[in-house]
Structures are given as C-alpha cells and as structure tokens.
Design a protein around this motif. Structure first.
Motif, PDB file in Angstrom:
ATOM      1  N   ALA A  91      55.642  38.936  47.057  1.00  0.00           N
ATOM      2  CA  ALA A  91      56.614  39.186  48.120  1.00  0.00           C
ATOM      3  C   ALA A  91      57.874  38.360  47.920  1.00  0.00           C
ATOM      4  CB  ALA A  91      55.994  38.870  49.476  1.00  0.00           C
ATOM      5  N   GLY A  92      59.020  39.001  48.187  1.00  0.00           N
ATOM      6  CA  GLY A  92      60.294  38.312  48.110  1.00  0.00           C
ATOM      7  C   GLY A  92      60.919  38.271  46.736  1.00  0.00           C
ATOM      8  N   ILE A  93      60.220  38.769  45.718  1.00  0.00           N
ATOM      9  CA  ILE A  93      60.748  38.768  44.350  1.00  0.00           C
ATOM     10  C   ILE A  93      61.280  40.162  44.032  1.00  0.00           C
ATOM     11  CG2 ILE A  93      60.185  38.491  41.908  1.00  0.00           C
ATOM     12  CD1 ILE A  93      58.097  36.486  42.695  1.00  0.00           C
ATOM     13  N   PRO A  94      62.516  40.293  43.584  1.00  0.00           N
ATOM     14  CA  PRO A  94      63.073  41.618  43.262  1.00  0.00           C
ATOM     15  C   PRO A  94      62.236  42.334  42.206  1.00  0.00           C
ATOM     16  CG  PRO A  94      64.798  39.951  43.285  1.00  0.00           C
ATOM     17  CD  PRO A  94      63.496  39.215  43.363  1.00  0.00           C
ATOM     18  N   LEU A  95      62.148  43.643  42.336  1.00  0.00           N
ATOM     19  CA  LEU A  95      61.405  44.456  41.375  1.00  0.00           C
ATOM     20  C   LEU A  95      62.326  44.786  40.209  1.00  0.00           C
ATOM     21  CD1 LEU A  95      58.841  46.013  40.657  1.00  0.00           C
ATOM     22  CD2 LEU A  95      59.741  47.953  41.963  1.00  0.00           C
ATOM     23  N   ILE A  96      62.072  44.178  39.059  1.00  0.00           N
ATOM     24  CA  ILE A  96      62.917  44.391  37.878  1.00  0.00           C
ATOM     25  C   ILE A  96      62.235  45.279  36.847  1.00  0.00           C
ATOM     26  CG2 ILE A  96      64.181  42.231  38.184  1.00  0.00           C
ATOM     27  CD1 ILE A  96      62.392  40.965  36.083  1.00  0.00           C
ATOM     28  N   TYR A  97      60.991  45.704  37.109  1.00  0.00           N
ATOM     29  CA  TYR A  97      60.296  46.628  36.213  1.00  0.00           C
ATOM     30  C   TYR A  97      60.963  48.005  36.325  1.00  0.00           C
ATOM     31  CZ  TYR A  97      56.376  49.022  33.981  1.00  0.00           C
ATOM     32  OH  TYR A  97      55.594  49.770  33.134  1.00  0.00           O
ATOM     33  N   PRO A  98      61.043  48.774  35.233  1.00  0.00           N
ATOM     34  CA  PRO A  98      61.597  50.143  35.319  1.00  0.00           C
ATOM     35  C   PRO A  98      60.722  51.021  36.218  1.00  0.00           C
ATOM     36  CG  PRO A  98      61.468  49.406  33.029  1.00  0.00           C
ATOM     37  CD  PRO A  98      60.704  48.408  33.836  1.00  0.00           C
ATOM     38  N   PHE A  99      61.147  51.221  37.439  1.00  0.00           N
ATOM     39  CA  PHE A  99      60.277  51.805  38.467  1.00  0.00           C
ATOM     40  C   PHE A  99      60.642  53.225  38.848  1.00  0.00           C
ATOM     41  CE2 PHE A  99      63.790  49.564  40.552  1.00  0.00           C
ATOM     42  CZ  PHE A  99      64.319  50.568  41.337  1.00  0.00           C
ATOM     43  N   PHE A 100      61.621  53.835  38.178  1.00  0.00           N
ATOM     44  CA  PHE A 100      62.164  55.074  38.711  1.00  0.00           C
ATOM     45  C   PHE A 100      61.140  56.210  38.711  1.00  0.00           C
ATOM     46  CE2 PHE A 100      65.606  58.272  39.157  1.00  0.00           C
ATOM     47  CZ  PHE A 100      66.192  57.697  40.265  1.00  0.00           C
ATOM     48  N   ALA A 101      60.294  56.265  37.674  1.00  0.00           N
ATOM     49  CA  ALA A 101      59.251  57.299  37.653  1.00  0.00           C
ATOM     50  C   ALA A 101      58.269  57.089  38.799  1.00  0.00           C
ATOM     51  CB  ALA A 101      58.518  57.274  36.313  1.00  0.00           C
ATOM     52  N   ASP A 102      58.016  55.829  39.144  1.00  0.00           N
ATOM     53  CA  ASP A 102      57.115  55.548  40.257  1.00  0.00           C
ATOM     54  C   ASP A 102      57.748  55.930  41.591  1.00  0.00           C
ATOM     55  OD1 ASP A 102      55.166  54.364  38.517  1.00  0.00           O
ATOM     56  OD2 ASP A 102      56.468  52.613  38.387  1.00  0.00           O
ATOM     57  N   PHE A 103      59.068  55.788  41.698  1.00  0.00           N
ATOM     58  CA  PHE A 103      59.738  56.237  42.920  1.00  0.00           C
ATOM     59  C   PHE A 103      59.596  57.751  43.071  1.00  0.00           C
ATOM     60  CE2 PHE A 103      63.547  58.001  44.967  1.00  0.00           C
ATOM     61  CZ  PHE A 103      63.372  57.466  46.234  1.00  0.00           C
ATOM     62  N   LEU A 104      59.696  58.488  41.960  1.00  0.00           N
ATOM     63  CA  LEU A 104      59.517  59.940  42.014  1.00  0.00           C
ATOM     64  C   LEU A 104      58.121  60.282  42.537  1.00  0.00           C
ATOM     65  CD1 LEU A 104      60.266  62.864  41.428  1.00  0.00           C
ATOM     66  CD2 LEU A 104      59.680  62.465  39.029  1.00  0.00           C
ATOM     67  N   SER A 105      57.099  59.576  42.046  1.00  0.00           N
ATOM     68  CA  SER A 105      55.746  59.800  42.563  1.00  0.00           C
ATOM     69  C   SER A 105      55.656  59.402  44.034  1.00  0.00           C
ATOM     70  CB  SER A 105      54.728  59.002  41.739  1.00  0.00           C
ATOM     71  OG  SER A 105      54.669  59.473  40.407  1.00  0.00           O
ATOM     72  N   GLY A 106      56.377  58.343  44.415  1.00  0.00           N
ATOM     73  CA  GLY A 106      56.405  57.936  45.814  1.00  0.00           C
ATOM     74  C   GLY A 106      57.012  59.010  46.707  1.00  0.00           C
ATOM     75  N   VAL A 107      58.030  59.710  46.211  1.00  0.00           N
ATOM     76  CA  VAL A 107      58.622  60.816  46.966  1.00  0.00           C
ATOM     77  C   VAL A 107      57.576  61.892  47.228  1.00  0.00           C
ATOM     78  CG1 VAL A 107      60.288  62.714  46.831  1.00  0.00           C
ATOM     79  CG2 VAL A 107      60.978  60.411  46.149  1.00  0.00           C
ATOM     80  N   LEU A 108      56.828  62.260  46.191  1.00  0.00           N
ATOM     81  CA  LEU A 108      55.812  63.309  46.346  1.00  0.00           C
ATOM     82  C   LEU A 108      54.681  62.844  47.257  1.00  0.00           C
ATOM     83  CD1 LEU A 108      55.637  64.609  42.660  1.00  0.00           C
ATOM     84  CD2 LEU A 108      56.946  65.529  44.579  1.00  0.00           C
ATOM     85  N   MET A 109      54.325  61.567  47.183  1.00  0.00           N
ATOM     86  CA  MET A 109      53.289  61.047  48.071  1.00  0.00           C
ATOM     87  C   MET A 109      53.761  61.065  49.521  1.00  0.00           C
ATOM     88  SD  MET A 109      52.118  57.960  45.527  1.00  0.00           S
ATOM     89  CE  MET A 109      51.225  56.987  46.724  1.00  0.00           C
ATOM     90  N   GLN A 110      55.015  60.730  49.760  1.00  0.00           N
ATOM     91  CA  GLN A 110      55.565  60.786  51.110  1.00  0.00           C
ATOM     92  C   GLN A 110      55.602  62.229  51.621  1.00  0.00           C
ATOM     93  OE1 GLN A 110      56.546  60.169  54.556  1.00  0.00           O
ATOM     94  NE2 GLN A 110      56.760  58.236  53.448  1.00  0.00           N
ATOM     95  N   LEU A 111      55.773  63.181  50.715  1.00  0.00           N
ATOM     96  CA  LEU A 111      55.785  64.591  51.102  1.00  0.00           C
ATOM     97  C   LEU A 111      54.385  65.142  51.363  1.00  0.00           C
ATOM     98  CD1 LEU A 111      58.515  66.018  48.681  1.00  0.00           C
ATOM     99  CD2 LEU A 111      58.692  65.721  51.155  1.00  0.00           C
ATOM    100  N   GLY A 112      53.358  64.334  51.100  1.00  0.00           N
ATOM    101  CA  GLY A 112      52.006  64.747  51.438  1.00  0.00           C
ATOM    102  C   GLY A 112      51.081  65.002  50.266  1.00  0.00           C
ATOM    103  N   GLU A 113      51.549  64.778  49.040  1.00  0.00           N
ATOM    104  CA  GLU A 113      50.693  64.995  47.880  1.00  0.00           C
ATOM    105  C   GLU A 113      49.719  63.825  47.698  1.00  0.00           C
ATOM    106  OE1 GLU A 113      50.369  67.700  46.693  1.00  0.00           O
ATOM    107  OE2 GLU A 113      52.162  68.677  45.922  1.00  0.00           O
ATOM    108  N   SER A 114      48.571  64.113  47.101  1.00  0.00           N
ATOM    109  CA  SER A 114      47.605  63.062  46.810  1.00  0.00           C
ATOM    110  C   SER A 114      48.100  62.213  45.643  1.00  0.00           C
ATOM    111  CB  SER A 114      46.248  63.674  46.451  1.00  0.00           C
ATOM    112  OG  SER A 114      46.342  64.408  45.240  1.00  0.00           O
ATOM    113  N   ILE A 115      47.498  61.059  45.452  1.00  0.00           N
ATOM    114  CA  ILE A 115      47.910  60.169  44.362  1.00  0.00           C
ATOM    115  C   ILE A 115      47.759  60.847  42.996  1.00  0.00           C
ATOM    116  CG2 ILE A 115      47.374  58.010  43.172  1.00  0.00           C
ATOM    117  CD1 ILE A 115      46.761  56.768  45.874  1.00  0.00           C
ATOM    118  N   PRO A 116      46.615  61.492  42.684  1.00  0.00           N
ATOM    119  CA  PRO A 116      46.510  62.144  41.369  1.00  0.00           C
ATOM    120  C   PRO A 116      47.583  63.205  41.134  1.00  0.00           C
ATOM    121  CG  PRO A 116      44.330  61.910  42.343  1.00  0.00           C
ATOM    122  CD  PRO A 116      45.318  61.526  43.409  1.00  0.00           C
TER     123      PRO A 116
END
Length: 254
Positions: free
Chosen positions: A164-189
């Motif tokens: 907590a409190g440490i900026p995320l410097i890992y290349p996370f953009f693909a994970d954000f795309l999966s996060g969008v789909l998860m927020q839209l109701g898709e399962s993790i797989p």
C-alpha cells in the motif's frame, strides 16, 4: 463471453475510424487486424484516464464506450471511400484465396492459441479457481491482483496491490483491460482468456503478413516468391520460445 466480444467489436469500430481518419492504407486483412489493435489500445487508454475523474463502474464504462463508438460511426460514415460490402467481399476473397497449406497453418495457430488460453484458468466443480499449468500458477496471481484492484478497488492513480502507498510501476495496461471486462461482469478466466486470444491472434496475423511482405521486398529474383511459410516458421520458433523447453510443458499439460 458475449460482453467481451461486444467490447472488442466496439474497439474494432473505434480503431477502424482511426485508420480512416489518418488515411492508413492496408490490405483488407491487415486493416482489420490493425484497426482492432488500435481500437483496443485507444479505447482502453481513454477509459483509464477517464477513471481518474469519473467513478469506475459498469455504467461509466458502457456510457464512455458507447460515446466513442457513436463518434467513430459518424467518422466512418463521412468517409466516402469506405463501403462495408466491398470490405467484406475483399476479406472473403483473401480467406478463400489461401492455399490449403495456408488454411491448415492458420487453423493450427488459431486452435493452439485458443487451447492455451482456454485452459490457463478455470473453475472446478467446487467453484475454486485453478491454474492450468505452473507458469500460470506462478505468474498470473500478480496479474489477477492488479486487474481486481482496478475493477473493484478504484485503484486510480495506480498503486501496488501488495504494498500500500507504493506507485504501481509494473507494465499493467493489459491487466487494466482485464479489469474493465471484470467490472463489466465477466469471470476472471474469461477476462484474461479473451484478450489473450484476440490480441495474440492479431499479433500472429500481423507478424506473418507484414513479415512476408518485408521479405518479398528484399528478395532476389532467384529466391522463392512467397515468404509466408518462412514467417510462419519464425513465428513457430517464437511461440515455442526458440528451444525444446516446451516439451516439458506438454508433459505437464497432458
């Protein structure tokens, strides 16, 4: 699954508008692949930065994506050179024009990509999430944590989900795309498998087509006229990491 496919269709429409806006001229197959990649990149970027000022939710994602699609449709409709029946006909001719070897090679790559991502994550009969192999087991928990933190943790600006409190410097953009789909109701797989399949196949297609075109331009008159199978061979080496380590992976997979 349907939500993911609709989202990628929306991205494709937005990407097609970009290719038409900047007057990028490609063959029909390359135009489809480039439009999809550009659309996914552009839409995801816009959703990411809007999430800093607009609460990240299913409604906000739907409204923002719908707005982008409407603007894209308007832009495409103003392009008098674009005719959907003509594009579809060209695509059909490109697919039908493939040799039998080319069709078999394309079917092989499509099948293996769907198989790899389709078995990467799954739920068992008790509802527990399982990893399909040890590579997924060791690496993907970090990506799932980042995607879940975007989807349900309002992680904007991004912070490390573990510290907590440490900026995320890992290349996370693909994970954000999966996060969008998860927020839209898709399962993790599904949220991880569908983007993996779509973008990997786009990469494979662009690698083979553009690679063979590049080799065609530098070939000498005595060399063969088609370099597609050379490009496919290079792609195969890349897919299996350039060595024989994949043999151990197949033993685990089966």
């Amino acid at each position: 699954m349907i939500i993911s496919l609709l989202f990628f269709l929306a991205c494709f429409i937005c990407g097609l508008a970009l290719t038409r806006l900047f007057k990028l001229e490609f063959s029909p197959v390359v135009e489809v692949l480039v439009s999809l990649v550009l659309g996914v990149t552009g839409v995801t970027l816009i959703l990411f930065f809007l999430a800093w000022v607009v609460p990240f939710s299913r409604v906000s994602i739907a409204v923002e994506t719908a707005g982008l699609v409407m603007m894209s449709v308007w832009r495409i409709s103003r392009d008098r050179s674009f005719r959907l029946p003509k594009v579809l006909k060209s695509l059909k001719e490109a697919v039908v024009g493939l040799s039998l070897k080319g069709k078999l090679a394309a079917a092989f790559f499509i099948t293996i990509v769907i198989w790899i991502f389709g078995r990467a994550l799954f739920f068992d009969s008790n509802g527990q999430l399982w990893a399909g192999d040890r590579l997924v087991w060791t690496d993907w928990p970090l990506h799932i944590a980042m995607a879940a933190n975007f989807a349900w943790g309002n992680n904007f600006p991004p912070q490390n989900p573990t510290f907590a409190g440490i900026p995320l410097i890992y290349p996370f953009f693909a994970d954000f795309l999966s996060g969008v789909l998860m927020q839209l109701g898709e399962s993790i797989p599904v949220a991880f498998a569908v983007p993996g399949v779509v973008l990997t196949l786009c990469f494979f297609g662009l690698f083979v087509v553009l690679g063979s075109q590049l080799l065609e331009k530098v070939r000498s008159p005595k060399e063969p006229r088609s370099f597609k199978f050379i490009a496919m061979g290079a792609l195969l080496l890349s897919l299996f990491w350039g060595g024989l380590g994949w043999v151990y992976w197949l033993k685990e997979a089966f």
